[in-house]
Design a protein around this motif. Sequence first.
Motif, PDB file in Angstrom:
ATOM      1  N   ILE A  89      52.850  34.302  42.548  1.00 39.06           N
ATOM      2  CA  ILE A  89      53.183  35.127  43.289  1.00 39.06           C
ATOM      3  C   ILE A  89      52.011  35.774  44.236  1.00 39.06           C
ATOM      4  CG2 ILE A  89      54.903  36.673  44.485  1.00 39.06           C
ATOM      5  CD1 ILE A  89      56.782  35.830  42.037  1.00 39.06           C
ATOM      6  N   ASP A  90      51.661  35.861  45.511  1.00 33.49           N
ATOM      7  CA  ASP A  90      50.686  36.410  45.959  1.00 33.49           C
ATOM      8  C   ASP A  90      51.330  37.755  46.678  1.00 33.49           C
ATOM      9  OD1 ASP A  90      48.702  37.495  47.442  1.00 33.49           O
ATOM     10  OD2 ASP A  90      48.656  35.749  48.974  1.00 33.49           O
ATOM     11  N   THR A  91      51.018  38.836  46.161  1.00 37.97           N
ATOM     12  CA  THR A  91      51.700  40.037  46.957  1.00 37.97           C
ATOM     13  C   THR A  91      50.565  40.696  47.957  1.00 37.97           C
ATOM     14  OG1 THR A  91      50.970  41.550  45.217  1.00 37.97           O
ATOM     15  CG2 THR A  91      53.044  40.550  44.934  1.00 37.97           C
ATOM     16  N   THR A  92      49.438  40.234  48.057  1.00 36.23           N
ATOM     17  CA  THR A  92      48.219  40.837  48.535  1.00 36.23           C
ATOM     18  C   THR A  92      48.411  40.945  49.912  1.00 36.23           C
ATOM     19  OG1 THR A  92      46.839  38.992  48.472  1.00 36.23           O
ATOM     20  CG2 THR A  92      46.681  40.315  46.564  1.00 36.23           C
ATOM     21  N   ASN A  93      47.554  41.947  50.612  1.00 39.51           N
ATOM     22  CA  ASN A  93      47.145  41.769  51.837  1.00 39.51           C
ATOM     23  C   ASN A  93      45.644  41.975  52.097  1.00 39.51           C
ATOM     24  OD1 ASN A  93      49.835  41.657  53.180  1.00 39.51           O
ATOM     25  ND2 ASN A  93      50.087  43.664  52.233  1.00 39.51           N
ATOM     26  N   PRO A  94      45.066  41.040  53.090  1.00 38.74           N
ATOM     27  CA  PRO A  94      43.339  41.196  53.177  1.00 38.74           C
ATOM     28  C   PRO A  94      42.836  42.435  53.755  1.00 38.74           C
ATOM     29  CG  PRO A  94      44.650  40.119  54.958  1.00 38.74           C
ATOM     30  CD  PRO A  94      45.739  40.496  54.136  1.00 38.74           C
ATOM     31  N   LEU A  95      42.915  43.492  53.102  1.00 35.72           N
ATOM     32  CA  LEU A  95      42.238  44.677  53.386  1.00 35.72           C
ATOM     33  C   LEU A  95      42.448  45.732  52.414  1.00 35.72           C
ATOM     34  CD1 LEU A  95      44.381  46.591  56.288  1.00 35.72           C
ATOM     35  CD2 LEU A  95      45.353  45.205  54.575  1.00 35.72           C
ATOM     36  N   GLY A  96      41.800  46.812  52.460  1.00 36.20           N
ATOM     37  CA  GLY A  96      41.937  47.772  51.378  1.00 36.20           C
ATOM     38  C   GLY A  96      40.759  48.924  51.355  1.00 36.20           C
ATOM     39  N   PRO A  97      40.990  49.621  50.568  1.00 36.36           N
ATOM     40  CA  PRO A  97      39.648  50.786  50.438  1.00 36.36           C
ATOM     41  C   PRO A  97      38.295  50.141  49.944  1.00 36.36           C
ATOM     42  CG  PRO A  97      40.912  50.659  48.257  1.00 36.36           C
ATOM     43  CD  PRO A  97      41.690  50.012  49.340  1.00 36.36           C
ATOM     44  N   PRO A  98      37.294  50.765  50.294  1.00 34.04           N
ATOM     45  CA  PRO A  98      37.362  52.089  50.932  1.00 34.04           C
ATOM     46  C   PRO A  98      37.294  52.068  52.628  1.00 34.04           C
ATOM     47  CG  PRO A  98      35.034  51.308  50.569  1.00 34.04           C
ATOM     48  CD  PRO A  98      35.827  49.988  50.125  1.00 34.04           C
ATOM     49  N   ASP A  99      37.318  51.041  53.163  1.00 35.63           N
ATOM     50  CA  ASP A  99      37.255  51.002  54.594  1.00 35.63           C
ATOM     51  C   ASP A  99      38.459  50.666  55.389  1.00 35.63           C
ATOM     52  OD1 ASP A  99      36.910  48.512  54.279  1.00 35.63           O
ATOM     53  OD2 ASP A  99      34.926  48.364  54.888  1.00 35.63           O
ATOM     54  N   PHE A 100      39.178  49.877  54.484  1.00 39.19           N
ATOM     55  CA  PHE A 100      40.519  49.315  55.006  1.00 39.19           C
ATOM     56  C   PHE A 100      40.300  48.433  56.380  1.00 39.19           C
ATOM     57  CE2 PHE A 100      41.803  52.566  52.480  1.00 39.19           C
ATOM     58  CZ  PHE A 100      42.973  52.150  51.921  1.00 39.19           C
ATOM     59  N   GLU A 101      39.081  47.703  56.414  1.00 34.51           N
ATOM     60  CA  GLU A 101      38.938  46.755  57.439  1.00 34.51           C
ATOM     61  C   GLU A 101      39.479  45.204  57.016  1.00 34.51           C
ATOM     62  OE1 GLU A 101      34.877  46.314  58.656  1.00 34.51           O
ATOM     63  OE2 GLU A 101      34.585  48.360  59.295  1.00 34.51           O
ATOM     64  N   ALA A 102      40.056  44.647  58.066  1.00 30.40           N
ATOM     65  CA  ALA A 102      40.573  43.298  57.626  1.00 30.40           C
ATOM     66  C   ALA A 102      39.532  42.192  57.237  1.00 30.40           C
ATOM     67  CB  ALA A 102      41.475  42.760  58.857  1.00 30.40           C
ATOM     68  N   ALA A 103      39.882  41.593  56.163  1.00 31.29           N
ATOM     69  CA  ALA A 103      38.849  40.554  55.796  1.00 31.29           C
ATOM     70  C   ALA A 103      38.737  39.511  56.758  1.00 31.29           C
ATOM     71  CB  ALA A 103      39.474  40.063  54.258  1.00 31.29           C
ATOM     72  N   ALA A 104      37.655  38.930  56.919  1.00 28.79           N
ATOM     73  CA  ALA A 104      37.514  37.645  57.588  1.00 28.79           C
ATOM     74  C   ALA A 104      37.965  36.584  56.734  1.00 28.79           C
ATOM     75  CB  ALA A 104      35.964  37.604  57.819  1.00 28.79           C
ATOM     76  N   LEU A 105      38.934  35.848  57.502  1.00 32.14           N
ATOM     77  CA  LEU A 105      39.549  34.684  57.151  1.00 32.14           C
ATOM     78  C   LEU A 105      39.245  33.545  57.308  1.00 32.14           C
ATOM     79  CD1 LEU A 105      43.173  36.614  56.736  1.00 32.14           C
ATOM     80  CD2 LEU A 105      41.406  36.566  54.865  1.00 32.14           C
ATOM     81  N   GLY A 106      38.492  33.461  58.378  1.00 32.83           N
ATOM     82  CA  GLY A 106      37.893  31.997  58.960  1.00 32.83           C
ATOM     83  C   GLY A 106      38.973  31.161  59.671  1.00 32.83           C
ATOM     84  N   GLY A 107      40.257  31.875  60.267  1.00 25.38           N
ATOM     85  CA  GLY A 107      41.363  31.245  60.878  1.00 25.38           C
ATOM     86  C   GLY A 107      42.530  30.769  59.660  1.00 25.38           C
ATOM     87  N   ARG A 108      42.168  30.843  58.620  1.00 18.11           N
ATOM     88  CA  ARG A 108      43.220  30.618  57.677  1.00 18.11           C
ATOM     89  C   ARG A 108      44.088  31.718  57.383  1.00 18.11           C
ATOM     90  NH1 ARG A 108      40.675  27.751  52.575  1.00 18.11           N
ATOM     91  NH2 ARG A 108      42.706  26.716  52.308  1.00 18.11           N
ATOM     92  N   THR A 109      45.193  31.602  56.490  1.00 18.83           N
ATOM     93  CA  THR A 109      45.977  32.784  56.169  1.00 18.83           C
ATOM     94  C   THR A 109      45.275  33.288  54.815  1.00 18.83           C
ATOM     95  OG1 THR A 109      47.681  31.738  54.909  1.00 18.83           O
ATOM     96  CG2 THR A 109      48.151  31.784  57.224  1.00 18.83           C
ATOM     97  N   SER A 110      45.754  34.524  54.645  1.00 19.90           N
ATOM     98  CA  SER A 110      45.086  35.178  53.063  1.00 19.90           C
ATOM     99  C   SER A 110      45.711  34.162  52.003  1.00 19.90           C
ATOM    100  CB  SER A 110      45.419  36.509  53.296  1.00 19.90           C
ATOM    101  OG  SER A 110      46.596  36.875  53.140  1.00 19.90           O
ATOM    102  N   SER A 111      46.867  34.042  52.198  1.00 20.99           N
ATOM    103  CA  SER A 111      47.315  33.197  50.897  1.00 20.99           C
ATOM    104  C   SER A 111      46.839  31.720  50.789  1.00 20.99           C
ATOM    105  CB  SER A 111      49.025  33.067  51.152  1.00 20.99           C
ATOM    106  OG  SER A 111      49.624  34.223  50.735  1.00 20.99           O
ATOM    107  N   GLU A 112      46.308  31.179  51.965  1.00 23.42           N
ATOM    108  CA  GLU A 112      45.796  29.952  51.613  1.00 23.42           C
ATOM    109  C   GLU A 112      44.509  30.105  51.004  1.00 23.42           C
ATOM    110  OE1 GLU A 112      46.575  27.031  55.286  1.00 23.42           O
ATOM    111  OE2 GLU A 112      45.995  28.995  56.131  1.00 23.42           O
ATOM    112  N   LEU A 113      43.763  31.312  51.428  1.00 28.69           N
ATOM    113  CA  LEU A 113      42.511  31.677  50.440  1.00 28.69           C
ATOM    114  C   LEU A 113      42.869  31.709  48.866  1.00 28.69           C
ATOM    115  CD1 LEU A 113      40.520  33.678  52.955  1.00 28.69           C
ATOM    116  CD2 LEU A 113      40.401  31.355  52.699  1.00 28.69           C
TER     117      LEU A 113
END
Length: 201
Positions: A89-113
């Motif tokens: 079960i993936d509960t994560t979201n693709p951002l976080g400290p320290p800058d809370f910038e969204a991660a680069a996902l290359g057009g995919r969803t975070s859960s696919e990664l």
Amino acid sequence: MPIGIIGAGAIGQALAGRFVAAGEQVVISNSRGPRSLRGLASSMGPGLRPATVGESADEEIVVLAVPWRRLREAVAAADVPDWQERIVIDTTNPLGPPDFEAAALGGRTSSELVSDLVQGARLVKAFNTLTPDVLGADPRTPAGRRVIFLSGNHAGANERIARLAGRVGWAAVDLGPLASGGRLQQFPGGPLPTLNLLMEP
């Protein structure tokens, strides 16, 4: 069988509390080791057992509840070459400290990664759209049951997590595959995060 939770932060603790309250057995771990979780186990009771990351990963259902930037580290600590049909079960979201910038996902969803990191697992995206305080509250209210969204590419795994959510008291809504449903759940970008919805009895 027990539910393994990797990560004992706000989301991990909220889920552990709800699972234990529903009579489930939980094996919880963090990067600091089982001793650091004794106080948490004492407060939640015998349904919660502190463990190593590897021991949590041994369970048939494993929850990843770690910050996005520590995800690879946590999966590496689990030391599982092949997840062998476990449900993750993936509960994560693709951002976080320290800058809370969204991660680069290359057009995919975070859960696919995330799915790429847990080779062989049946990954289900769930429990990522609500804040920890809402997630940890009793999902049964006078107005109805709190809605939990989930998505995944394996219908059987989705169904099993929906049944687990139902036993705890949530109303599970299956959004389908990760490429579509995961995009609806994803934060930032999706329309569903932070929506605190109730389903009438």
